[in-house]
Design a protein around this motif. Structure first.
Motif, PDB file in Angstrom:
ATOM      1  N   LEU A   1     -11.833   0.907   4.171  1.00 52.93           N
ATOM      2  CA  LEU A   1     -10.467   0.584   4.555  1.00 52.93           C
ATOM      3  C   LEU A   1     -10.410   0.154   6.015  1.00 52.93           C
ATOM      4  O   LEU A   1     -11.141   0.681   6.860  1.00 52.93           O
ATOM      5  CB  LEU A   1      -9.542   1.789   4.344  1.00 52.93           C
ATOM      6  N   GLU A   2      -9.525  -0.800   6.306  1.00 49.83           N
ATOM      7  CA  GLU A   2      -9.255  -1.214   7.676  1.00 49.83           C
ATOM      8  C   GLU A   2      -7.795  -0.926   7.991  1.00 49.83           C
ATOM      9  O   GLU A   2      -6.922  -1.108   7.139  1.00 49.83           O
ATOM     10  CB  GLU A   2      -9.531  -2.710   7.857  1.00 49.83           C
ATOM     11  N   LEU A   3      -7.548  -0.480   9.219  1.00 52.21           N
ATOM     12  CA  LEU A   3      -6.174  -0.203   9.626  1.00 52.21           C
ATOM     13  C   LEU A   3      -5.511  -1.452  10.196  1.00 52.21           C
ATOM     14  O   LEU A   3      -6.108  -2.175  10.993  1.00 52.21           O
ATOM     15  CB  LEU A   3      -6.137   0.898  10.685  1.00 52.21           C
ATOM     16  N   TYR A   4      -4.263  -1.678   9.770  1.00 46.87           N
ATOM     17  CA  TYR A   4      -3.454  -2.763  10.322  1.00 46.87           C
ATOM     18  C   TYR A   4      -2.162  -2.169  10.871  1.00 46.87           C
ATOM     19  O   TYR A   4      -1.676  -1.145  10.376  1.00 46.87           O
ATOM     20  CB  TYR A   4      -3.162  -3.822   9.262  1.00 46.87           C
TER      21      TYR A   4
ATOM     22  N   GLU B   1     -10.018   9.565   4.720  1.00 46.40           N
ATOM     23  CA  GLU B   1     -11.097   8.789   5.323  1.00 46.40           C
ATOM     24  C   GLU B   1     -11.828   7.953   4.281  1.00 46.40           C
ATOM     25  O   GLU B   1     -12.221   8.449   3.231  1.00 46.40           O
ATOM     26  CB  GLU B   1     -12.086   9.721   6.022  1.00 46.40           C
TER      27      GLU B   1
ATOM     28  N   PRO C   1      -3.408   1.248   5.811  1.00 42.60           N
ATOM     29  CA  PRO C   1      -4.786   0.878   5.504  1.00 42.60           C
ATOM     30  C   PRO C   1      -4.850  -0.229   4.451  1.00 42.60           C
ATOM     31  O   PRO C   1      -4.062  -0.267   3.514  1.00 42.60           O
ATOM     32  CB  PRO C   1      -5.372   2.184   4.948  1.00 42.60           C
TER      33      PRO C   1
ATOM     34  N   THR D   1       0.853  -1.179   0.000  1.00 42.15           N
ATOM     35  CA  THR D   1       0.000   0.000   0.000  1.00 42.15           C
ATOM     36  C   THR D   1       0.891   1.231   0.000  1.00 42.15           C
ATOM     37  O   THR D   1       1.926   1.252   0.676  1.00 42.15           O
ATOM     38  CB  THR D   1      -0.927   0.043   1.224  1.00 42.15           C
TER      39      THR D   1
ATOM     40  N   PHE E   1      -4.803   9.021   7.291  1.00 37.92           N
ATOM     41  CA  PHE E   1      -5.042   8.731   5.890  1.00 37.92           C
ATOM     42  C   PHE E   1      -6.359   9.358   5.450  1.00 37.92           C
ATOM     43  O   PHE E   1      -7.138   9.820   6.275  1.00 37.92           O
ATOM     44  CB  PHE E   1      -5.079   7.217   5.647  1.00 37.92           C
TER      45      PHE E   1
ATOM     46  N   ASN F   1      -7.740   6.524  11.436  1.00 37.14           N
ATOM     47  CA  ASN F   1      -7.782   6.326   9.981  1.00 37.14           C
ATOM     48  C   ASN F   1      -7.916   7.657   9.262  1.00 37.14           C
ATOM     49  O   ASN F   1      -7.155   7.972   8.348  1.00 37.14           O
ATOM     50  CB  ASN F   1      -8.944   5.404   9.610  1.00 37.14           C
TER      51      ASN F   1
ATOM     52  N   GLN G   1      -7.803  -2.570   2.082  1.00 33.56           N
ATOM     53  CA  GLN G   1      -9.183  -2.650   1.637  1.00 33.56           C
ATOM     54  C   GLN G   1      -9.942  -3.745   2.409  1.00 33.56           C
ATOM     55  O   GLN G   1      -9.469  -4.878   2.518  1.00 33.56           O
ATOM     56  CB  GLN G   1      -9.251  -2.952   0.136  1.00 33.56           C
ATOM     57  N   SER G   2     -11.128  -3.398   2.883  1.00 35.85           N
ATOM     58  CA  SER G   2     -11.929  -4.351   3.653  1.00 35.85           C
ATOM     59  C   SER G   2     -12.304  -5.575   2.828  1.00 35.85           C
ATOM     60  O   SER G   2     -12.296  -6.703   3.341  1.00 35.85           O
ATOM     61  CB  SER G   2     -13.201  -3.664   4.169  1.00 35.85           C
TER      62      SER G   2
END
Length: 272
Positions: free
Chosen positions: A114-117, A110, A131, A84, A108, A104, A133-134
């Motif tokens: 997106l999910e944060l890891y 909004e 981030p 990413t 980044f 998030n 993609q979900s």
């Protein structure tokens, strides 16, 4: 395409003792199998795919995952390296349990999709936040139906830094749309960032400007370069006028590999 390449010790019946490592990017996909008992990569396959934007990534990834029969085996562990462009380093004192709910949107753009890891970087006492993609995460959970580890490629280099005899060290990882740049001076991390890479002029400008901003001498720097899909992008020739010491990424000498893989980014990531 790099066809399926296996080491002489590879055994299809023993995948349960292998760590499956998958690389996902807009440049395509690849996987390796790492034998945890013998401590070496025993299989690898790379499939370059030119994906125009991230909205098409999951569809292409789904087709690829379903077409690779090897990925349907059982593995000891599954690690996914997701390329990413945006990522940030967050000090460890802001641990996951006290990270703000709006992190998030704060770090980044909004996006509810997106999910944060986070990847913990022990030696820096920090976390790399990025981030994903979900729908990509949903797909991976469906396919593997097991605990998967989501990793950012830069976190691997920060967790296990390269070594150089020069005073300074830098790492450049290129993709078709952006590149990562990491700069150390006297073993101290100065920069870890991503930059646009649409034109050759983008790469040259951002690399030179970064060294200038960090007040770090290029003449005293060993620059390691690698490409996400092992393509010959000509970056070494592009940067030769500006750096005295340019090296290609080298995989661990304990790994038995194919000649084409001597400088493979995925081979390197598989052993971290």
């Amino acid at each position: 395409m790099l066809d399926f390449i296996a080491d002489d010790s590879f055994e299809i019946e023993k995948t349960i003792q292998y760590i499956l490592s998958i690389q996902v990017s807009l440049d395509g996909f690849s996987f390796t199998a790492f034998d945890t008992l013998n401590r070496k990569v025993v299989a690898i396959k790379t499939t370059p795919v030119k994906i125009s934007n991230k909205s098409l990534l999951v569809r292409h990834l789904k087709d690829w995952l379903e077409s690779e029969s090897f990925l349907k085996k059982r593995f000891k562990n599954v690690r996914i390296f997701v390329f990413t462009s945006p990522f940030n380093l967050v000090p460890e004192e802001f641990s996951e349990d006290i990270l703000p709910d709006n992190l998030n949107s704060f770090l980044f753009q909004e996006d509810v999709n997106l999910e944060l890891y986070t990847n913990k970087i022990e030696i820096l006492n920090t976390r790399l936040v990025f981030p994903v993609q979900s729908d990509l995460i949903y797909l991976l959970n469906q396919i593997f139906n097991s605990n998967i580890e989501i990793l950012h490629p830069v976190s691997a280099f920060l967790s296990k830094p390269l070594k150089s005899e020069k005073r300074n060290l830098a790492i450049l990882i290129s993709t078709q749309k952006y590149f990562y740049l990491v700069i150390y001076r006297s073993d101290k991390l100065l920069l870890a960032n991503s930059f646009q890479n649409l034109y050759q002029s983008d790469l040259i400008y951002n690399v030179l400007n970064s060294f200038q901003q960090m007040e770090t001498a290029r003449s005293e720097t060993e620059l390691f370069i690698c490409d996400g899909m092992n393509k010959n992008t000509g970056i070494e020739d592009l940067l030769k006028p500006y750096f005295n010491y340019i090296s290609k990424l080298k995989t661990d000498q304990t790994i038995v590999n194919h000649e084409e893989l001597n400088h493979s980014l995925h081979m390197y990531l598989s052993t971290i």
